[in-house]
Enzyme design. Structure first.
Site, PDB file in Angstrom:
ATOM      1  N   SER A   1       1.254  -1.523   0.112  1.00  0.00           N
ATOM      2  CA  SER A   1      -0.160   0.320  -0.089  1.00  0.00           C
ATOM      3  C   SER A   1       0.737   1.274   0.161  1.00  0.00           C
ATOM      4  O   SER A   1       1.524   1.566  -1.004  1.00  0.00           O
ATOM      5  CB  SER A   1      -0.459  -0.021   1.257  1.00  0.00           C
TER       6      SER A   1
ATOM      7  N   GLY B   1      -1.076  -0.663  13.836  1.00  0.00           N
ATOM      8  CA  GLY B   1      -0.638  -1.822  13.873  1.00  0.00           C
ATOM      9  C   GLY B   1      -0.437  -2.132  12.277  1.00  0.00           C
ATOM     10  O   GLY B   1      -0.402  -3.779  12.341  1.00  0.00           O
TER      11      GLY B   1
HETATM   12  P1  NG1 Z   1      -2.053   1.915  11.677  1.00  0.00           P
HETATM   13  O1  NG1 Z   1      -0.362   1.753  11.495  1.00  0.00           O
HETATM   14  O2  NG1 Z   1      -2.814   0.630  12.481  1.00  0.00           O
HETATM   15  O3  NG1 Z   1      -2.451   3.441  12.203  1.00  0.00           O
HETATM   16  C1  NG1 Z   1      -2.508   2.768   8.706  1.00  0.00           C
HETATM   17  C2  NG1 Z   1      -3.542   3.389   9.076  1.00  0.00           C
HETATM   18  C3  NG1 Z   1      -5.429   3.065   8.947  1.00  0.00           C
HETATM   19  C4  NG1 Z   1      -5.625   1.899   8.112  1.00  0.00           C
HETATM   20  C5  NG1 Z   1      -3.732   0.586   7.669  1.00  0.00           C
HETATM   21  C6  NG1 Z   1      -3.898   0.104   7.118  1.00  0.00           C
HETATM   22  C7  NG1 Z   1      -3.971   5.645  10.290  1.00  0.00           C
HETATM   23  C8  NG1 Z   1      -3.931   7.039  11.351  1.00  0.00           C
HETATM   24  N1  NG1 Z   1      -3.278   4.692  10.601  1.00  0.00           N
HETATM   25  O4  NG1 Z   1      -2.604   1.639   9.947  1.00  0.00           O
HETATM   26  O5  NG1 Z   1      -5.757   4.133   9.362  1.00  0.00           O
HETATM   27  O6  NG1 Z   1      -5.322   1.972   7.218  1.00  0.00           O
HETATM   28  O7  NG1 Z   1      -3.135   1.275   8.072  1.00  0.00           O
HETATM   29  O8  NG1 Z   1      -3.349   0.471   5.496  1.00  0.00           O
HETATM   30  O9  NG1 Z   1      -4.044   6.385   8.882  1.00  0.00           O
HETATM   31 ZN    ZN Z   2      -3.714   1.173   0.636  1.00  0.00          ZN
END
Ligand code: NG1
Ligand code: ZN
Length: 545
Positions: A65, A502
């Site tokens: 991504s 995450g």
């Molecule tokens: P994490 O790394 O858990 O904050 C990020 C995005 C999520 C989601 C995931 C998956 C932010 C603050 N967090 O997660 O919204 O899109 O990546 O790609 O943008």
């Molecule tokens: Zn993406």
């Protein structure tokens, strides 16, 4: 059985680096590409089992991504195009971490636990993004499927939402659309041209949109889509991958987090622009004004535009359907206030991670969900779709209701309901702006965002932070929430929360307040509290100014 011998043999060609432990997180597995070969092979195995279990086609997407080009990752797609069900995420983690000589045993455990009939046929669809590592990694997935005797179809370079769409089309036997990239373009572009018929004559300037493709797959696919849109839209695609590096100083994540223009885009004040992320499942809009100031229209503004449009259509159609907007704690406070108090729609907050928003949105007739970072879509319940179809076919209704039903019908068709989709969201936003005769500035003026700041803090173990209330409050470590509460009190219209990421080994800090200086200062002070109370590592966080 012969299959297991083959698995052993093939698995030796995709060895697991000793001691490596990875977890299937909110976005599947994601890390440096050079650590992922065995994970890909094993996810090919797991997808085959999942296909046998569900008696349906399963998807496997190779992408990281918005993360750097050097990273990669993998996500499994369930039969209706949803994310893999959480109970199987544990199997994914078990398979990923099991030693080479225990692999067959782990597989057999899953087969037994899930009572999988191994004689059942398996079908797996595989797609990949443009990363240099994606070709060999997607081959490893295909090897895994083959080793367990499954059939696979390699879609090659596709956006993540395109692969979700293919899986859904296949498992609904074409009801959702034709499971080809051409079929996807045809479905969306036909819906777009139907919607565009309801826009008053637009000038070429109004039809023009600048797209930052993040040097990724979205740039390639939006160009392919363009030929289907004929003269309805005029796109200038920047960061198309011909020169720059994937996601480097460009793309939706960069623009949202840095709150600035991507590199490599040439625009004039007032021009409408959007950025995709590296696998085109996120989109944000923006423009610069005559003073050169940057204005971002993020997932919250997109959700507001879409839900306002849908609510107006439901009123005009005389349909009594319950519409809700689902957000996360990252949603700007102004957006929540506007949606609840001015638009009077139901607003629900869930934990970060698309699957949480998706599930929450399924509880309503129409659920609009967006993460502030631009990942989102709209879900229509079967009942809602039926009511809209019935109305559209009703010959005894007045023209206003008929038109609203027709617009709703085509809105359903333009939306990729399986997952957030930058191309589909872009087309819907462009159609809404055209139909409402709205400029990007008018859209931006619906409400004003509270200034905000996102920061990251490195700690030795981010799991020491446990949260509640959709991640808006920290339960552990002791004293952290109290410290945040005290800091928030110092500022006007302030709010702040922290949560372990995450997808990255960091703690994320979010703060908003009445001015950018206050939001920045609050974010910094909260970062210091995290650093002090949650085992910060490296240098102490420095102030932003
Ligand atoms: P994490 O790394 O858990 O904050 C990020 C995005 C999520 C989601 C995931 C998956 C932010 C603050 N967090 O997660 O919204 O899109 O990546 O790609 O943008
Ligand atoms: Zn993406």
């Amino acid at each position: 059985m012969a299959h297991f011998e083959e698995v052993c043999k093939q698995s030796d060609l995709h060895p697991k680096p000793a001691g490596l432990v990875l977890q299937y997180g909110t976005a599947g597995f994601r890390t440096s590409a050079n650590k992922l070969d065995h994970i890909m092979f094993r996810m090919g195995l797991l997808a085959t089992l999942r296909s046998k279990k569900t008696k349906a086609t399963i998807g496997v997407m190779v992408t990281a991504s918005h993360n750097p080009e050097e990273d990669n990752g993998v996500k499994l797609i369930d039969p209706l195009g949803e994310m893999l069900t959480s109970s199987w995420e544990d199997y994914a983690t078990q398979l990923a971490n099991t030693d080479q000589n225990e692999l067959v045993k782990t597989l057999k455990d899953i087969i037994e636990k899930e009572a999988i009939d191994m004689s059942q046929e398996a079908n797996v669809y595989v797609g990949k993004d443009t990363r240099s590592s994606s070709s060999s990694l997607s081959q490893a997935v295909l090897d895994g499927v083959k080793a367990l005797g499954g059939h696979s179809k390699d879609y090659g370079l596709v956006t993540t939402p395109q692969l979700h769409y293919m899986v859904c089309c296949q498992n609904t036997r074409g009801k959702y659309g034709e499971a080809t990239v051409e079929g996807y373009y045809r479905k969306l572009s036909q819906a777009f041209s139907q919607l565009a018929k309801n826009a008053s004559n637009r000038t070429d300037d109004q039809k023009h949109l600048s797209v930052d493709g993040a040097n990724g797959i979205g740039a390639i696919k939006v160009r392919e889509m363009e030929s289907h849109l004929k003269n309805h839209m005029q796109l200038s695609v920047f960061n198309d991958g011909s020169r720059g590096k994937l996601n480097h100083q460009c793309g939706a994540d960069f623009v949202k987090v840095q709150q600035t223009l991507p590199r490599g885009i040439k625009i004039n004040p007032g021009d409408r622009c959007c950025s995709f992320d590296g696998d085109a499942d996120r989109i944000v809009y923006y423009y610069t004004d005559s003073q050169g100031d940057f204005h971002l229209l993020d997932g919250d503004k997109i959700a507001t535009l879409i839900s306002t449009f849908l609510k107006e259509l439901l009123n005009e159609a005389g349909l009594d359907l319950k519409i809700a907007v689902v957000q996360t704690a990252y949603a700007n406070g102004s957006s929540t206030h506007y949606l609840e108090n001015t638009m009077k729609v139901i607003v629900k907050c869930t934990k970060t991670g698309v699957k949480h928003l998706h599930h929450a949105a399924q509880e309503f007739d129409i659920g609009v969900y967006f993460e502030a970072n631009g990942h989102g879509t709209v879900l229509f319940s079967d009942g809602a779709e039926e009511k809209i179809q019935q109305l559209a076919n009703d010959t005894n209704i007045n023209d206003e209701r008929k038109k609203a039903a027709f617009l709703l019908q085509n809105t359903i068709n333009i939306i990729n309901q399986t997952v957030g989709d930058a191309i589909s969201d872009m087309l819907l936003i462009e159609a809404i702006l055209a139909i409402k005769g709205m400029t990007v500035q008018q859209w931006d003026a619906i409400y004003s965002d509270l200034p905000n700041r996102q920061l990251k803090v490195k700690v030795s173990d981010r799991r020491v932070i446990d949260t509640t209330d959709s991640e808006r409050r920290a339960v552990t470590p002791a004293g952290l929430q109290e410290a945040i509460d005290d800091l928030v009190k110092k500022y006007e219209k302030a709010r702040s929360f922290v949560r372990p990421s995450g997808t990255e080994d960091v703690v994320r800090v979010y703060a908003e307040a009445d001015t950018q200086e206050s939001a920045d200062a609050l974010a910094h002070e909260v970062s210091l509290a995290v650093y002090g109370l949650a085992g910060g590592v490296g240098d102490e966080p420095k102030p932003l100014h």
